[in-house]
Design an enzyme around this catalytic site. Structure first.
Site, PDB file in Angstrom:
ATOM      1  N   GLU A 135       0.798  -1.231   0.000  1.00  0.00           N
ATOM      2  CA  GLU A 135       0.000   0.000   0.000  1.00  0.00           C
ATOM      3  C   GLU A 135       0.830   1.282   0.000  1.00  0.00           C
ATOM      4  O   GLU A 135       0.430   2.280  -0.606  1.00  0.00           O
ATOM      5  CB  GLU A 135      -1.028   0.015   1.138  1.00  0.00           C
ATOM      6  CG  GLU A 135      -0.461   0.000   2.530  1.00  0.00           C
ATOM      7  CD  GLU A 135      -1.572   0.198   3.575  1.00  0.00           C
ATOM      8  OE1 GLU A 135      -2.215   1.256   3.549  1.00  0.00           O
ATOM      9  OE2 GLU A 135      -1.805  -0.717   4.396  1.00  0.00           O
ATOM     10  N   SER A 187      -7.781   5.883   8.145  1.00  0.00           N
ATOM     11  CA  SER A 187      -8.298   5.444   9.450  1.00  0.00           C
ATOM     12  C   SER A 187      -7.239   5.738  10.500  1.00  0.00           C
ATOM     13  O   SER A 187      -7.518   6.284  11.559  1.00  0.00           O
ATOM     14  CB  SER A 187      -8.592   3.953   9.437  1.00  0.00           C
ATOM     15  OG  SER A 187      -9.377   3.613   8.320  1.00  0.00           O
ATOM     16  N   SER A 190       0.007   7.463   8.511  1.00  0.00           N
ATOM     17  CA  SER A 190       1.390   7.095   8.223  1.00  0.00           C
ATOM     18  C   SER A 190       2.137   8.327   7.744  1.00  0.00           C
ATOM     19  O   SER A 190       1.592   9.113   6.975  1.00  0.00           O
ATOM     20  CB  SER A 190       1.457   6.036   7.111  1.00  0.00           C
ATOM     21  OG  SER A 190       1.177   4.762   7.624  1.00  0.00           O
ATOM     22  N   ARG A 202       9.106   4.896   5.866  1.00  0.00           N
ATOM     23  CA  ARG A 202       8.005   5.262   6.764  1.00  0.00           C
ATOM     24  C   ARG A 202       8.656   5.713   8.056  1.00  0.00           C
ATOM     25  O   ARG A 202       9.279   4.917   8.748  1.00  0.00           O
ATOM     26  CB  ARG A 202       7.096   4.065   7.010  1.00  0.00           C
ATOM     27  CG  ARG A 202       5.860   4.407   7.855  1.00  0.00           C
ATOM     28  CD  ARG A 202       4.972   3.193   8.064  1.00  0.00           C
ATOM     29  NE  ARG A 202       3.715   3.546   8.726  1.00  0.00           N
ATOM     30  CZ  ARG A 202       3.556   3.699  10.031  1.00  0.00           C
ATOM     31  NH1 ARG A 202       4.585   3.545  10.842  1.00  0.00           N
ATOM     32  NH2 ARG A 202       2.377   4.011  10.528  1.00  0.00           N
TER      33      ARG A 202
HETATM   34  P1  ADP Z   1      -8.488   3.820   4.872  1.00  0.00           P
HETATM   35  O1  ADP Z   1      -7.695   3.334   3.708  1.00  0.00           O
HETATM   36  O2  ADP Z   1      -7.871   3.496   6.195  1.00  0.00           O
HETATM   37  O3  ADP Z   1      -9.928   3.438   4.799  1.00  0.00           O
HETATM   38  P2  ADP Z   1      -8.966   6.554   3.868  1.00  0.00           P
HETATM   39  O4  ADP Z   1      -7.845   7.366   3.304  1.00  0.00           O
HETATM   40  O5  ADP Z   1      -9.957   6.032   2.910  1.00  0.00           O
HETATM   41  O6  ADP Z   1      -8.355   5.423   4.807  1.00  0.00           O
HETATM   42  O7  ADP Z   1      -9.688   7.475   4.955  1.00  0.00           O
HETATM   43  C1  ADP Z   1     -10.667   7.007   5.843  1.00  0.00           C
HETATM   44  C2  ADP Z   1     -11.114   8.176   6.691  1.00  0.00           C
HETATM   45  O8  ADP Z   1     -11.688   9.174   5.848  1.00  0.00           O
HETATM   46  C3  ADP Z   1     -12.198   7.845   7.691  1.00  0.00           C
HETATM   47  O9  ADP Z   1     -11.647   7.410   8.904  1.00  0.00           O
HETATM   48  C4  ADP Z   1     -12.913   9.178   7.846  1.00  0.00           C
HETATM   49  O10 ADP Z   1     -12.255   9.991   8.791  1.00  0.00           O
HETATM   50  C5  ADP Z   1     -12.743   9.838   6.484  1.00  0.00           C
HETATM   51  N1  ADP Z   1     -13.887   9.764   5.564  1.00  0.00           N
HETATM   52  C6  ADP Z   1     -14.093  10.607   4.510  1.00  0.00           C
HETATM   53  N2  ADP Z   1     -15.216  10.306   3.857  1.00  0.00           N
HETATM   54  C7  ADP Z   1     -15.768   9.238   4.477  1.00  0.00           C
HETATM   55  C8  ADP Z   1     -16.954   8.467   4.261  1.00  0.00           C
HETATM   56  N3  ADP Z   1     -17.812   8.755   3.267  1.00  0.00           N
HETATM   57  N4  ADP Z   1     -17.200   7.430   5.084  1.00  0.00           N
HETATM   58  C9  ADP Z   1     -16.355   7.134   6.089  1.00  0.00           C
HETATM   59  N5  ADP Z   1     -15.237   7.828   6.355  1.00  0.00           N
HETATM   60  C10 ADP Z   1     -14.928   8.878   5.576  1.00  0.00           C
END
Ligand code: ADP
Length: 363
Positions: A135, A187, A190, A202
């Site tokens: 990733e 979530s 990094s 990292r």
């Molecule tokens: P991951 O790959 O860990 O899922 P992302 O870069 O997709 O990470 O980001 C997830 C974060 O984005 C969530 O924790 C929340 O803070 C935010 N977020 C933005 N839009 C949304 C959505 N539609 N639903 C849920 N979380 C969202």
């Protein structure tokens, strides 16, 4: 394997802890060597994906982020961007099966933890083999590719002295100049230091990220979506919740350059029953957003300082529809570094992992 991989259409998928991101390349050039089957399947899948902007209950296409005239693997076409909650993976698999998405390709490039977690589901339910990419490799590759293909990908917030005056301005990112820092706020968070196209490490991270914001905000306000959490925060006042320097000093702590308006203690007012009775859901949402964002800003600053790097790119879906956090990050970087560190933002904020993953076709 290469011919399998090259069968159209091309997908790159980033299955994250909260959101799954799907990037899809639609070739727009005329190429004669397509087989009839391929053309037929292509057009069905393409039609379904491009004619709609919502899929099932929770899939969305981000049409405003669509990239036209992109060159990948010597083909010219359009990149489309789709996201859905990872918790809806079963519904996604079902829909993909029904729409014949899986029948048109035999391999999909996937990254993120879900590429491992759901590998068996893709195999069993769609007869689809996941070609797994790392990733962080994908993130950097996707980011460099997007910045190189898009003149107006990057921007910064100018005049971020506290509040509202602040506006976005295009930023010419010299992406072929190294090093720079990437702070990916998903979530979790990094922090990467990038020294060259294939050279990064990292350097830090924190579990207090976008997932923490949404989790705490849901607990404190009963909100149900990220959009709702941001909307609440936009109408709230964190100074009702946080204890500021001026609440303690009656003004600034000037000997060490701490302004009165600075948060001295996040949520520091909330031990008081009286103060608790005065705060709204909006105030709590704002304080949660400010707490999480300032903590990330602080880590980013220390990383930049440690590595002696002044350009810091903030990406990840936490920044989606979230100008409050972008302004806070910009202000914090600028203020505490006396203007030497710069916070940079990118239009395709949360999609770089998926883009980078799709680019493994190009190898
Ligand atoms: P991951 O790959 O860990 O899922 P992302 O870069 O997709 O990470 O980001 C997830 C974060 O984005 C969530 O924790 C929340 O803070 C935010 N977020 C933005 N839009 C949304 C959505 N539609 N639903 C849920 N979380 C969202």
């Amino acid at each position: 394997a290469l011919t399998e991989m090259n069968a159209m259409p091309w997908f790159g998928m980033d299955i994250g802890g909260t959101l799954s991101k799907l990037v899809f390349f639609e070739p727009k050039d005329a190429i004669s060597e397509k087989t009839e089957d391929e053309t037929q399947l292509m057009s069905n899948v393409t039609k379904y994906l491009t004619k709609n902007s919502a899929y099932g209950k929770s899939g969305h296409r981000d049409a405003h982020q669509q990239m036209d005239n992109v060159k990948i693997c010597n083909r010219i076409g359009t990149l489309h961007f789709i996201r859905f909650p990872t918790s809806e993976m079963n519904n996604f698999l079902e829909l993909a099966k029904r729409k014949g998405m899986a029948a048109s390709v035999s391999t999909v490039c996937a990254t993120g933890g879900g590429a491992f977690k759901f590998e068996e589901n893709f195999k069993n339910e769609l007869n689809l083999k996941l070609c797994k990419c790392d990733e962080l490799d994908s993130l950097i590759r996707g980011l460099l590719f997007t910045v190189a293909s898009n003149n107006n990908e990057c921007y910064f917030w100018s005049q971020c002295t506290e509040d509202e005056q602040c506006s976005t301005q295009e930023y010419t990112f010299q992406y072929n100049k190294y090093p720079f820092i990437v702070v990916n706020i998903g979530s979790g968070v990094s922090v990467l230091a990038v020294y060259g196209p294939n050279n990064y490490k990292r350097i830090s991270g924190t579990s207090i990220g976008g997932g923490t914001f949404l989790g705490l905000c849901s607990l404190l306000t009963g909100c149900n979506t990220f959009e709702e959490a941001i909307e609440l925060a936009a109408n709230g006042d964190n100074t009702k919740v946080d204890k500021l320097v001026r609440d303690i000093y009656g003004g600034s702590y000037s000997r060490f350059g701490l302004p009165g308006e600075l948060v001295a203690s996040s949520f520091g007012h909330m031990n008081s029953k009286e103060k608790r009775a005065q705060v709204s859901r909006e105030d709590l949402a704002r304080a949660t957003l400010v707490t999480i964002t300032n903590n990330i800003a602080s880590i980013a600053r220390m990383c930049a300082l440690n590595e002696r790097i002044d350009r810091v790119c903030f990406v990840g879906n936490f920044l989606r529809v979230n100008p409050i956090s972008m302004k806070l990050l910009s202000h914090a970087m600028d203020y505490w570094s006396n203007g030497s560190q710069k916070a940079i933002f990118l239009n395709h904020e949360g999609y770089f992992g998926a883009i980078g993953c799709l680019l493994s076709f190009d190898e």
